[in-house]
Design a protein around this motif. Structure first.
Motif, PDB file in Angstrom:
ATOM      1  N   SER A   1       0.831  -1.121   0.058  1.00  0.00           N
ATOM      2  CA  SER A   1       0.069  -0.031  -0.033  1.00  0.00           C
ATOM      3  C   SER A   1       1.040   1.232  -0.022  1.00  0.00           C
ATOM      4  CB  SER A   1      -0.926  -0.005   1.286  1.00  0.00           C
ATOM      5  OG  SER A   1      -1.890   1.038   1.267  1.00  0.00           O
ATOM      6  N   PRO A   2       0.249   2.081  -0.789  1.00  0.00           N
ATOM      7  CA  PRO A   2       1.347   3.558  -0.760  1.00  0.00           C
ATOM      8  C   PRO A   2       1.169   4.359   0.304  1.00  0.00           C
ATOM      9  CG  PRO A   2      -0.440   3.600  -2.348  1.00  0.00           C
ATOM     10  CD  PRO A   2      -0.601   2.373  -1.910  1.00  0.00           C
ATOM     11  N   ALA A   3       2.210   4.633   0.804  1.00  0.00           N
ATOM     12  CA  ALA A   3       2.253   5.838   2.170  1.00  0.00           C
ATOM     13  C   ALA A   3       3.011   7.139   1.678  1.00  0.00           C
ATOM     14  CB  ALA A   3       3.343   5.341   3.356  1.00  0.00           C
ATOM     15  N   PHE A   4       2.146   8.337   1.843  1.00  0.00           N
ATOM     16  CA  PHE A   4       2.746   9.432   1.343  1.00  0.00           C
ATOM     17  C   PHE A   4       3.375  10.369   2.321  1.00  0.00           C
ATOM     18  CE2 PHE A   4      -0.885   8.124  -1.467  1.00  0.00           C
ATOM     19  CZ  PHE A   4      -0.078   8.450  -2.878  1.00  0.00           C
ATOM     20  N   LEU A   5       4.557  10.778   2.108  1.00  0.00           N
ATOM     21  CA  LEU A   5       5.465  11.125   3.080  1.00  0.00           C
ATOM     22  C   LEU A   5       5.719  12.657   2.733  1.00  0.00           C
ATOM     23  CD1 LEU A   5       7.749   8.073   3.448  1.00  0.00           C
ATOM     24  CD2 LEU A   5       5.728   8.384   4.680  1.00  0.00           C
ATOM     25  N   GLU A   6       5.961  13.313   3.696  1.00  0.00           N
ATOM     26  CA  GLU A   6       6.353  14.713   3.539  1.00  0.00           C
ATOM     27  C   GLU A   6       7.419  15.304   4.439  1.00  0.00           C
ATOM     28  OE1 GLU A   6       3.899  19.297   3.404  1.00  0.00           O
ATOM     29  OE2 GLU A   6       2.813  17.410   4.285  1.00  0.00           O
ATOM     30  N   PRO A   7       8.798  15.162   3.865  1.00  0.00           N
ATOM     31  CA  PRO A   7       9.729  15.815   4.766  1.00  0.00           C
ATOM     32  C   PRO A   7       9.815  17.149   4.793  1.00  0.00           C
ATOM     33  CG  PRO A   7      10.410  15.041   2.510  1.00  0.00           C
ATOM     34  CD  PRO A   7       8.971  14.696   2.564  1.00  0.00           C
ATOM     35  N   ASP A   8      10.638  17.819   5.639  1.00  0.00           N
ATOM     36  CA  ASP A   8      10.592  19.142   5.702  1.00  0.00           C
ATOM     37  C   ASP A   8      11.246  19.800   4.479  1.00  0.00           C
ATOM     38  OD1 ASP A   8       9.420  19.067   8.378  1.00  0.00           O
ATOM     39  OD2 ASP A   8      11.680  18.993   9.317  1.00  0.00           O
ATOM     40  N   ALA A   9      12.181  19.073   3.902  1.00  0.00           N
ATOM     41  CA  ALA A   9      12.699  19.832   2.732  1.00  0.00           C
ATOM     42  C   ALA A   9      13.524  18.642   2.148  1.00  0.00           C
ATOM     43  CB  ALA A   9      13.655  21.151   2.863  1.00  0.00           C
ATOM     44  N   VAL A  10      13.692  18.917   0.869  1.00  0.00           N
ATOM     45  CA  VAL A  10      14.832  18.136  -0.101  1.00  0.00           C
ATOM     46  C   VAL A  10      15.581  19.005  -0.819  1.00  0.00           C
ATOM     47  CG1 VAL A  10      15.319  16.391  -1.943  1.00  0.00           C
ATOM     48  CG2 VAL A  10      13.604  15.994  -0.105  1.00  0.00           C
ATOM     49  N   VAL A  11      16.953  18.829  -0.695  1.00  0.00           N
ATOM     50  CA  VAL A  11      18.024  19.860  -1.614  1.00  0.00           C
ATOM     51  C   VAL A  11      18.519  19.217  -2.300  1.00  0.00           C
ATOM     52  CG1 VAL A  11      20.026  21.305  -1.520  1.00  0.00           C
ATOM     53  CG2 VAL A  11      18.206  21.520   0.327  1.00  0.00           C
ATOM     54  N   VAL A  12      18.531  19.598  -3.716  1.00  0.00           N
ATOM     55  CA  VAL A  12      19.388  19.072  -4.883  1.00  0.00           C
ATOM     56  C   VAL A  12      20.642  20.184  -5.140  1.00  0.00           C
ATOM     57  CG1 VAL A  12      19.396  18.506  -7.529  1.00  0.00           C
ATOM     58  CG2 VAL A  12      17.058  18.295  -5.943  1.00  0.00           C
ATOM     59  N   HIS A  13      21.593  19.293  -5.135  1.00  0.00           N
ATOM     60  CA  HIS A  13      23.113  20.125  -5.367  1.00  0.00           C
ATOM     61  C   HIS A  13      23.528  20.140  -6.564  1.00  0.00           C
ATOM     62  CE1 HIS A  13      24.254  19.360  -0.917  1.00  0.00           C
ATOM     63  NE2 HIS A  13      23.298  18.414  -1.045  1.00  0.00           N
ATOM     64  N   PRO A  14      24.312  21.097  -7.154  1.00  0.00           N
ATOM     65  CA  PRO A  14      24.617  21.197  -8.532  1.00  0.00           C
ATOM     66  C   PRO A  14      25.392  20.096  -8.921  1.00  0.00           C
ATOM     67  CG  PRO A  14      24.887  23.299  -7.404  1.00  0.00           C
ATOM     68  CD  PRO A  14      24.856  22.427  -6.155  1.00  0.00           C
ATOM     69  N   ASP A  15      26.092  19.262  -8.049  1.00  0.00           N
ATOM     70  CA  ASP A  15      26.955  18.161  -8.400  1.00  0.00           C
ATOM     71  C   ASP A  15      25.845  16.843  -8.652  1.00  0.00           C
ATOM     72  OD1 ASP A  15      25.946  17.142  -5.600  1.00  0.00           O
ATOM     73  OD2 ASP A  15      28.144  17.138  -5.133  1.00  0.00           O
ATOM     74  N   GLY A  16      24.576  17.106  -8.419  1.00  0.00           N
ATOM     75  CA  GLY A  16      23.604  15.969  -8.652  1.00  0.00           C
ATOM     76  C   GLY A  16      23.039  15.089  -7.451  1.00  0.00           C
ATOM     77  N   ARG A  17      23.532  15.453  -6.093  1.00  0.00           N
ATOM     78  CA  ARG A  17      23.098  14.883  -4.930  1.00  0.00           C
ATOM     79  C   ARG A  17      21.709  15.236  -4.503  1.00  0.00           C
ATOM     80  NH1 ARG A  17      27.149  15.676  -0.554  1.00  0.00           N
ATOM     81  NH2 ARG A  17      27.938  17.339  -1.789  1.00  0.00           N
ATOM     82  N   TRP A  18      20.973  14.321  -4.149  1.00  0.00           N
ATOM     83  CA  TRP A  18      19.865  14.948  -3.393  1.00  0.00           C
ATOM     84  C   TRP A  18      19.881  14.520  -1.683  1.00  0.00           C
ATOM     85  CZ3 TRP A  18      15.519  11.881  -6.370  1.00  0.00           C
ATOM     86  CH2 TRP A  18      15.460  12.347  -8.100  1.00  0.00           C
ATOM     87  N   THR A  19      19.494  15.529  -0.901  1.00  0.00           N
ATOM     88  CA  THR A  19      19.768  15.472   0.325  1.00  0.00           C
ATOM     89  C   THR A  19      18.559  15.827   1.177  1.00  0.00           C
ATOM     90  OG1 THR A  19      22.313  16.238   0.409  1.00  0.00           O
ATOM     91  CG2 THR A  19      21.039  16.606   2.471  1.00  0.00           C
ATOM     92  N   VAL A  20      18.258  15.032   2.146  1.00  0.00           N
ATOM     93  CA  VAL A  20      17.033  15.227   2.974  1.00  0.00           C
ATOM     94  C   VAL A  20      17.416  16.134   4.258  1.00  0.00           C
ATOM     95  CG1 VAL A  20      15.636  14.204   4.609  1.00  0.00           C
ATOM     96  CG2 VAL A  20      15.861  12.917   2.547  1.00  0.00           C
ATOM     97  N   VAL A  21      16.361  17.029   4.290  1.00  0.00           N
ATOM     98  CA  VAL A  21      16.735  18.025   5.386  1.00  0.00           C
ATOM     99  C   VAL A  21      15.590  17.951   6.349  1.00  0.00           C
ATOM    100  CG1 VAL A  21      17.053  20.466   6.312  1.00  0.00           C
ATOM    101  CG2 VAL A  21      17.907  19.541   3.812  1.00  0.00           C
TER     102      VAL A  21
END
Length: 373
Positions: A156-176
């Motif tokens: 079953s799908p769970a919908f999640l809402e993190p405070d923020a996600v940042v995408v860096h110029p080097d391509g990385r995705w980071t959870v905040v």
């Protein structure tokens, strides 16, 4: 399947969305079919516990919520300039992000803040996935404020809402993760940091699923940024938390969860958790789903008081803790344990039974010696 889950919570009752806090608790106790089904069906466990006569005080206080919202608003002010500054200072990932307005210099990089507005959680998660795909293509600083991520949990799908996600110029995705508890002299309360790390690991796991649908898949950082008030002020500071261990545990535990449709299929016909039903009917419905109570549930589940009362009434050894339950092997009730210790039941060649009888003999000797004195 959705119709069946709607019947379980009541035809007029909207589904209560799963959040990362609930998933972290669910992953910590994958053997509890009761929680898996209730959370998967979107049942409001607080209302259910109230209707059963076992209300729980579990949850955040209103004061903590207001304080947390105010601090988050401060961190994200001015287009998230301070948040991005902290992320760049801790993890790098390219040239410094530009500040809003004319003060951004030539040596700074442009910042994108895409609009994630859409109808419903499905629409918001699709809009978030599109924004992440665009950010992966542009390779620019991108701040996603309260994105919506979908994570498959027991079918079953769970919908999640993190405070923020940042995408860096080097391509990385980071959870905040933004929390209102203080970070004093560079460190915060270990228990609270651990709880935040488990929640962030759930977000990172969902983010990995989104990244996996892109070619090539962008790297999702196993280092999350935790933003908290500095010392006794309201000024934000940040620390990097490595969640590789939490990611591994969460992935493994969620994978062990029994699929929700399998649990629902085993229920008696007409079972419902609609809180408008009588307490007796609700009690029978709840007891028709096996639980795995442990004292740790008191800090993580709204139904913990109800399950504790039933566990104690039935004499289950799990009410003494998971470590005790693990030591006792096939002995699942307190009465079984006492009978084995008295020599009235159990295989004497069983190491658990032999240890219990030895402990009972030592206790009897100690009490006899005390009485003689």
């Amino acid at each position: 399947m959705r119709q069946r889950l709607a019947e379980l919570r009541g035809p007029a009752v909207p589904a209560k969305a799963l959040d990362a806090r609930a998933l972290a608790a669910l992953a910590a106790n994958p053997g509890c079919r009761r929680r898996a089904l209730l959370d998967g069906a979107g049942v409001d466990k607080s209302a259910l516990a109230q209707a059963l006569g076992s209300p729980s005080g579990f949850g955040q206080s209103q004061f903590a919520l207001v304080r947390g919202n105010a601090f988050e608003a401060k961190v994200k002010a001015d287009g998230g300039a301070e948040l991005l500054r902290l992320v760049h200072a801790r993890l790098g990932g390219g040239p410094a992000p530009a500040s809003p307005g004319p003060e951004g210099g030539a040596d700074t990089a442009e910042v994108h803040t895409p609009d994630l507005t859409a109808a419903g959680p499905e629409g918001r998660s699709a809009r978030t996935a599109l924004a992440l795909r665009d950010a992966a293509a542009t390779r620019a600083w991108t701040l996603l404020d309260h994105p919506m991520l979908a994570l498959d949990v027991a079918g079953s799908p769970a919908f999640l809402e993190p405070d923020a996600v940042v995408v860096h110029p080097d391509g990385r995705w980071t959870v905040v993760e933004i929390k209102s508890f203080p970070m004093i002299d560079g460190s915060a309360d270990e228990g609270k940091v651990g709880s935040a790390a488990r929640q962030a690991a759930v977000y990172a796991l969902a983010l990995q699923q989104v990244a996996g649908r892109l070619d090539p898949a962008p790297p999702v950082g196993h280092e999350v940024v935790l933003v908290c008030p500095k010392d006794f002020s309201n000024q934000p500071t940040a620390a990097v938390v490595d969640v590789r261990k939490q990611l591994s545990v969460t992935r493994r535990q969620l994978g062990r969860l029994t699929r929700i449709e399998d649990i629902a299929a085993a229920l008696p016909e007409g079972t419902t958790f609609d809180v408008e039903r009588s307490p007796d009917e609700l009690g029978r419905a709840v007891e028709s789903v096996p639980a795995a109570y442990a004292p740790e549930c008191l800090a993580a589940c709204e139904l913990a008081f109800h399950c504790r009362d039933r566990s104690r009434t039935e004499g289950e050894v799990t009410s003494l803790g998971r470590s005790v339950r693990g030591e006792l092997g096939a002995l699942t009730t307190v009465e079984d344990v006492l009978a084995a210790a008295r020599g009235e039941a159990g295989d004497p060649d069983d190491p658990v039974v032999a240890a219990l009888r030895r402990a009972a003999a030592l206790r009897a000797q100690a009490l006899e010696g005390a009485a003689c004195r």
